[in-house]
Design an enzyme around this catalytic site. Structure first.
Site, mmCIF file in Angstrom:
data_model
loop_
_atom_site.group_PDB
_atom_site.id
_atom_site.type_symbol
_atom_site.label_atom_id
_atom_site.label_comp_id
_atom_site.label_asym_id
_atom_site.label_seq_id
_atom_site.Cartn_x
_atom_site.Cartn_y
_atom_site.Cartn_z
ATOM 1 N N ARG A 44 0.867 -1.180 0.000
ATOM 2 C CA ARG A 44 0.000 0.000 0.000
ATOM 3 C C ARG A 44 0.905 1.232 0.000
ATOM 4 N NH1 ARG A 44 1.444 1.821 4.036
ATOM 5 N NH2 ARG A 44 0.323 3.738 3.565
ATOM 6 N N GLY A 45 0.270 2.372 -0.329
ATOM 7 C CA GLY A 45 1.021 3.582 -0.588
ATOM 8 C C GLY A 45 1.226 3.698 -2.085
ATOM 9 N N ALA A 46 0.827 4.837 -2.643
ATOM 10 C CA ALA A 46 0.830 4.964 -4.104
ATOM 11 C C ALA A 46 2.178 4.631 -4.746
ATOM 12 C CB ALA A 46 0.383 6.376 -4.499
ATOM 13 N N ARG A 75 -6.752 -0.978 -7.371
ATOM 14 C CA ARG A 75 -6.856 0.237 -6.548
ATOM 15 C C ARG A 75 -6.996 1.434 -7.476
ATOM 16 N NH1 ARG A 75 -4.849 0.441 -1.426
ATOM 17 N NH2 ARG A 75 -6.235 2.239 -1.275
ATOM 18 N N GLN A 173 -3.488 2.369 9.755
ATOM 19 C CA GLN A 173 -2.136 2.464 9.200
ATOM 20 C C GLN A 173 -1.224 3.325 10.067
ATOM 21 O OE1 GLN A 173 -4.973 3.047 7.371
ATOM 22 N NE2 GLN A 173 -4.681 2.552 5.224
ATOM 23 N N ASP A 214 -2.378 9.927 -2.548
ATOM 24 C CA ASP A 214 -2.488 8.925 -3.597
ATOM 25 C C ASP A 214 -2.791 9.537 -4.951
ATOM 26 O OD1 ASP A 214 -2.814 5.784 -2.543
ATOM 27 O OD2 ASP A 214 -3.003 7.316 -1.013
ATOM 28 N N ASN A 224 -6.417 11.375 -0.206
ATOM 29 C CA ASN A 224 -5.594 10.625 0.741
ATOM 30 C C ASN A 224 -6.517 9.860 1.672
ATOM 31 O OD1 ASN A 224 -3.020 9.870 1.760
ATOM 32 N ND2 ASN A 224 -3.274 11.270 3.476
ATOM 33 N N LYS A 225 -5.946 9.055 2.523
ATOM 34 C CA LYS A 225 -6.731 8.203 3.405
ATOM 35 C C LYS A 225 -7.841 8.991 4.097
ATOM 36 C CE LYS A 225 -8.033 4.584 5.538
ATOM 37 N NZ LYS A 225 -8.796 3.592 4.790
#
Length: 325
Positions: A44-46, A75, A173, A214, A224-225
Site C-alpha cells: 500500500r502507498g501509491a 486500486r 495504518q 495517492d 488521501n486516506k
C-alpha cells in the site's frame, strides 16, 4: 526498511497486513496473487503500489495490455498504479527489457523520496511537533517515504522532532505502520486517536502537519486516506501549516479537480471485524467505508514534490513543473 525486494528473479513483498506483530515476506506468483496483494493492502502507498505493479508487468507472462487493465482495477484511486503499468506497457511495446524498466522505476522512486524529504525538511525546524495521518514512510514507497520522509531524513541529520501519529481508522495504518516505522528509526512518537487531533493542535503541540497523497488533481485537490480533509480543516482553523508530500507521478493532469477523483468504497468488515477479536457491530448493521476523501486545495499550505515546493495558486504551479518534462 525494504518493503519490496527483487533478488535472483524473485520478488519479495513485506506483507503489511501482518505488521507490527510479524515481519514476513511473501512471493506472489500469479496475476491473481499480485492483484490480491494490491487489493488487500499487503502492499500500500501509491509509490509502492507503482513499484510493485512494475515488477508484476515484468515478471508475469501473457498479454501485457490485458494485464495492465486487470491490475489497474485493484486500486483505482492510486494513480501511480496506472502510471507504472502504462510505462511498463510502453516499454514492452518498444522492445525494452522489462526487468530493467521495473528496476529503474524502483531506483527512481528512491531518488524521488530523497528529494521530497530534503524539500520537506527545509520547511521544518529542529524541535517541531509534527502531526501525521495514515502512513507515508518507507513502507509506502521505497526509501524514506513522502509524508514521513522529512522526519526520517531529519533524524539522520540530527534533528529532534516529536511526532503525533493519528491511528487512522479503520485500517489503522498510523497505529500499525507509522508508529512502527518511527519507533524503528528512533523518532520520538506518540500515537493518538484520530479524534484527538484538534486537542493536540489547541494545546500548541503541533507546528506542522505532514501527509502523503495517492492522487493530486490538476487544481491541487488531493485524495488521501479517509480523515485527511478533517485534519486539514483543523490545521486551517489553528493556523498550522498543512503540507502534502507526493511524487510528480502522483499528479493526474487528466483529473481537473477533486470532484473528478473516483473514491473506492471498501468492504464493511474492515470497520466491523478486521482488527478485532470479536465484531464491534451487528452483522446486519450497514457501513459506509470509503477508502479516501478529498482535501480541497484551499486548505493546503504547500505541495512538496520531487520537482520542488508548490504553493498557491496550485494549478499554475503544477502546470509549471509539468513543463519541466
Amino acid at each position: 526498511m525494504e518493503n519490496i525486494k527483487y533478488e535472483n528473479g524473485t520478488l519479495y513483498l513485506l506483507d503489511q497486513t501482518l505488521l507490527p506483530n510479524e515481519e514476513k515476506y511473501i512471493t506472489p506468483k500469479t496475476k491473481e496473487d499480485y492483484f490480491e496483494c494490491i487489493k488487500k493492502l499487503r502492499v500500500r502507498g501509491a509509490p509502492a503500489i507503482g513499484i510493485f505493479a512494475g515488477y508484476a508487468m515484468a515478471l508475469l507472462d501473457g498479454d501485457k495490455a490485458e494485464l495492465k487493465k486487470y491490475l489497474d482495477t485493484a486500486r483505482p484511486t492510486a494513480v501511480n498504479l496506472s502510471w507504472a503499468t502504462e510505462r511498463m506497457l510502453s516499454a514492452y511495446n518498444s522492445g525494452k527489457n522489462l526487468i530493467d524498466e521495473a528496476i529503474a522505476i524502483h531506483n527512481e522512486d528512491k531518488e524521488m523520496c530523497r528529494k521530497i524529504s530534503e524539500y520537506g525538511l527545509s520547511l521544518l525546524h529542529d524541535g517541531d511537533g509534527i502531526l501525521t495521518h495514515c502512513n507515508a514512510g518507507a513502507l509506502a514507497t521505497s526509501e524514506y517515504g513522502t509524508g514521513l520522509g522529512p522526519l526520517l531524513l531529519g533524524k539522520e541529520k540530527g534533528y529532534t522532532f516529536h511526532a503525533y501519529t493519528d491511528e487512522t481508522r479503520p485500517l489503522l495504518q498510523g497505529a500499525r505502520l507509522t508508529s512502527y516505522e518511527l519507533e524503528k528509526a528512533g523518532v520520538d512518537v506518540t500515537l493518538i486517536c484520530d479524534n484527538m487531533a484538534s486537542l493536540v493542535m489547541k494545546q500548541g503541540k503541533i507546528d506542522a502537519v505532514l501527509v502523503g497523497t495517492d492522487r493530486i488533481a490538476a487544481n491541487g485537490d488531493i485524495a488521501n486516506k479517509i480523515g485527511t480533509s478533517g485534519v486539514a480543516v483543523l490545521a486551517k482553523y489553528y493556523n498550522i501549516p498543512f503540507y502534502v508530500l507526493g511524487p510528480y507521478s502522483t499528479i493526474d493532469y487528466n483529473c481537473p479537480t477533486g470532484d473528478d477523483i473516483v473514491i473506492e468504497e471498501r468492504d464493511s468488515n474492515e470497520i466491523k471485524t478486521m482488527w478485532y477479536e470479536k465484531p464491534i457491530a451487528l452483522p446486519e448493521t450497514k457501513c459506509y467505508n470509503p477508502a479516501f476523501d478529498v482535501t480541497d486545495h484551499e486548505l493546503i499550505t504547500a505541495i512538496i514534490t520531487d520537482r520542488g515546493i508548490i504553493k498557491a495558486p496550485f494549478k499554475e504551479g503544477l502546470e509549471r513543473i509539468r513543463n519541466n518534462d
